[in-house]
Structure formats: structure tokens, C-alpha cells
Design an enzyme around this catalytic site. Structure first.
Site, mmCIF file in Angstrom:
data_model
loop_
_atom_site.group_PDB
_atom_site.id
_atom_site.type_symbol
_atom_site.label_atom_id
_atom_site.label_comp_id
_atom_site.label_asym_id
_atom_site.label_seq_id
_atom_site.Cartn_x
_atom_site.Cartn_y
_atom_site.Cartn_z
ATOM 1 N N THR A 172 10.870 1.988 25.306
ATOM 2 C CA THR A 172 10.661 2.279 23.855
ATOM 3 C C THR A 172 11.923 2.635 23.410
ATOM 4 O OG1 THR A 172 8.537 3.689 24.293
ATOM 5 C CG2 THR A 172 9.889 4.273 22.271
ATOM 6 N N LYS A 195 4.459 1.218 18.812
ATOM 7 C CA LYS A 195 4.566 2.449 19.598
ATOM 8 C C LYS A 195 5.130 3.500 18.667
ATOM 9 C CE LYS A 195 5.464 5.032 23.301
ATOM 10 N NZ LYS A 195 6.147 4.519 24.500
ATOM 11 N N LYS A 212 13.948 11.509 21.325
ATOM 12 C CA LYS A 212 14.422 10.178 21.077
ATOM 13 C C LYS A 212 13.604 9.120 20.339
ATOM 14 C CE LYS A 212 14.003 7.181 24.118
ATOM 15 N NZ LYS A 212 13.227 5.618 24.129
#
Length: 290
Positions: free
Chosen positions: A97, A172, A240
Site C-alpha cells: 500500500t 485501496k 501511514k
């Protein structure tokens, strides 16, 4: 069956690479911590590459599942990077990701080297990786996706191309945005039930069968009520990811007020020492306010 390299053997990559072996592929692995790669080879067979380039040499497909933008660049580029060792026409599949920006940067670099690049971030957590039932959302050229999809199928329950390069990463982001709100809502519901003197398990048994039901509710309420957060996707990684979402929102003009708020709640969890706790620890944050 294909010759595949897998770069990054964390809690997700380790079992994913194992599923490739079970599917009959010839697998070479690389991990920054060599001992992890040695343990994987001892368990699954296959071979070990000392660098990303060594692992990727001669591979039809190179899969990566590392930590962040900089980690991904490091395994792709430079003297020891995979791109320089891959054969023309090979396909690089990134399961990390990361930002759509670095994805598009590496897509262009791969094209210049005669390679294909598919961004293919994953959802389903450690259990999904171990059981081979991940959701995989992809971006990139249709032809490259068509080549990669049968390989990805070794650890996927669903795999779909959403659009051009970066579309997988943007999808995502949608996934993480949805999870952030769901976990906070579930945490507040359980907290409210506790304050109202209700049995949280009984409450969930009923409401999970109606419109409030979700994967998070079914799979996380028990561990939340048991004060168990040493599993699943860590808060540090979620922050993150949410940072990537918020940066992209600034670029696209999207409004993400709930996501921004939940990101700060996760910051509170980190201050409690919960950076490695599961994302469901938002409930623990509410309990700490009592």
C-alpha cells in the site's frame, strides 16, 4: 507454471509467497532481514536471492509486498533493484500500500525498461494472507493484468482490475477510508453499550444481523471486548495508509472529515503505546477516557 520472485516476507508476504509454491510456481524470495528469507526457504523450499536483483533475475513475475514508498523504490531501482535484472516483458506486481504518485513513477520507469507494472494492493489482513483469500485491487495495462491475474489467484478470493496505473492504490485508499469509519463506529457502539449497562456480546449478536452488520463487527467485537489487540493490522501502518488517503484527498479535492478525525484518534492510540496494536484498538482509546 511460472518462475516468480517475491520481495518482502512480512506478515502478509511470507504466507503469500508460500501459496505461490503450493500453486506449483518456482519461487525465489528476497527479504531485507535475511534470516526471515532463510526460514521461509526452509519451510517452503524454493531459493533465496541476496538482493532484489538477484531474486528477480530470469523471473516471469516479480511480486513485492514491502513497507512504504521508499521501501518500494529501493527494491525496484538502483544497482541492486529488481528492474535492472528483470527480463524484457516480465511483469512487476506491487502488493504494497503506497501512494499513487510512486506507483505512476515506477510504472513509467518499468515501461522505459521494457517491463510491465501492476499496482495490486491487498485487503484481508494476516488471516486473509494465511488462508489465501485476499481481496486484490489492481491498476495498470489490461494486458499486464491478464498475465498477472492467474499468478495472483494463488492467494486471492477476488482480484479485479479497476483501471489504469494508480487505480489499484486509489481503490485501496477507499478501503482504508471505509475501515476507519467502521471501526470507530463499532468502538463507539460497544463503549455506549458498556456505559448503558448492556451485554456487548448480546448487543452485537442482535445488531450484526441487521443493517449495522459488518466484517469488523463480526470478526473484531469479541477481541475488543476481551481487551485483546495483539493481532491484525497495526495502528502504525494504518496511520501511514490514512496519511496517503489524506494527501490524495488534498490533490483530488475530496472531503474526508471522518477519516481525518479517526487518524487523530489513532495518534492518541500511539501515545498510549499502541502503535503495534490492531486497528480495533480505537475501542481501547475510548476506555482510556473513562
Amino acid at each position: 507454471m511460472a518462475k516468480v520472485a517475491f520481495l518482502g516476507l512480512g506478515v502478509m508476504g511470507y504466507p503469500m509467497a508460500g501459496h505461490l509454491v503450493k500453486a506449483g510456481h518456482e519461487v525465489t524470495v528476497y527479504n531485507r532481514t535475511t534470516a526471515k528469507a532463510e526460514a521461509w526457504v526452509k519451510e517452503h523450499g524454493g531459493t533465496l536471492g541476496a538482493t532484489p536483483a538477484e531474486a528477480a533475475k530470469g523471473a516471469d513475475f516479480v511480486m513485492a509486498c514491502v513497507g512504504n514508498d521508499d521501501d518500494l523504490r529501493s527494491v525496484c531501482l538502483g544497482e541492486t533493484g529488481a528492474f535492472g535484472a528483470m527480463s524484457e516483458g516480465a511483469v512487476f506486481v506491487d502488493h504494497t500500500t503506497v501512494s499513487a504518485k510512486v506507483t505512476r513513477e515506477l510504472f513509467s520507469a518499468a515501461a522505459e525498461a521494457g517491463l510491465s507494472f501492476v499496482d495490486a494492493p491487498i485487503s484481508g489482513g494476516q488471516a486473509g494472507a494465511e488462508n489465501g483469500v485476499l481481496s486484490v485491487m489492481c491498476g495498470g495495462d489490461q494486458a499486464a493484468y491478464d498475465k498477472a491475474e492467474p499468478i495472483i489467484d494463488a492467494y486471492a478470493r477476488i482480484c479485479r482490475r479497476i483501471g489504469d496505473s494508480g487505480a489499484g492504490q486509489m481503490t485501496k485508499m477507499c478501503n482504508q477510508i471505509a475501515i476507519a469509519g467502521l471501526v470507530q463506529g463499532l468502538s463507539e457502539a460497544l463503549h455506549f453499550a458498556d456505559k448503558a449497562g448492556l451485554d456487548g456480546r448480546a448487543v452485537v449478536e442482535v445488531i450484526s444481523q441487521g443493517a449495522a452488520g459488518s466484517w469488523q463487527m463480526v470478526n473484531r467485537h469479541e477481541t475488543m471486548l476481551d481487551d485483546h489487540f495483539e493481532h491484525g493490522f497495526a495502528v502504525d501502518w494504518m496511520r501511514k495508509d490514512l496519511g496517503i488517503c489524506l494527501d490524495a484527498a488534498d490533490e483530488t479535492g475530496a472531503s474526508l472529515p471522518v477519516t481525518a478525525l479517526v487518524d487523530q484518534f489513532y495518534k492518541d492510540v500511539q501515545k498510549l503505546g499502541g502503535g503495534r496494536w490492531d486497528t480495533s484498538s480505537l475501542y481501547k482509546r475510548l476506555k482510556a477516557l473513562d
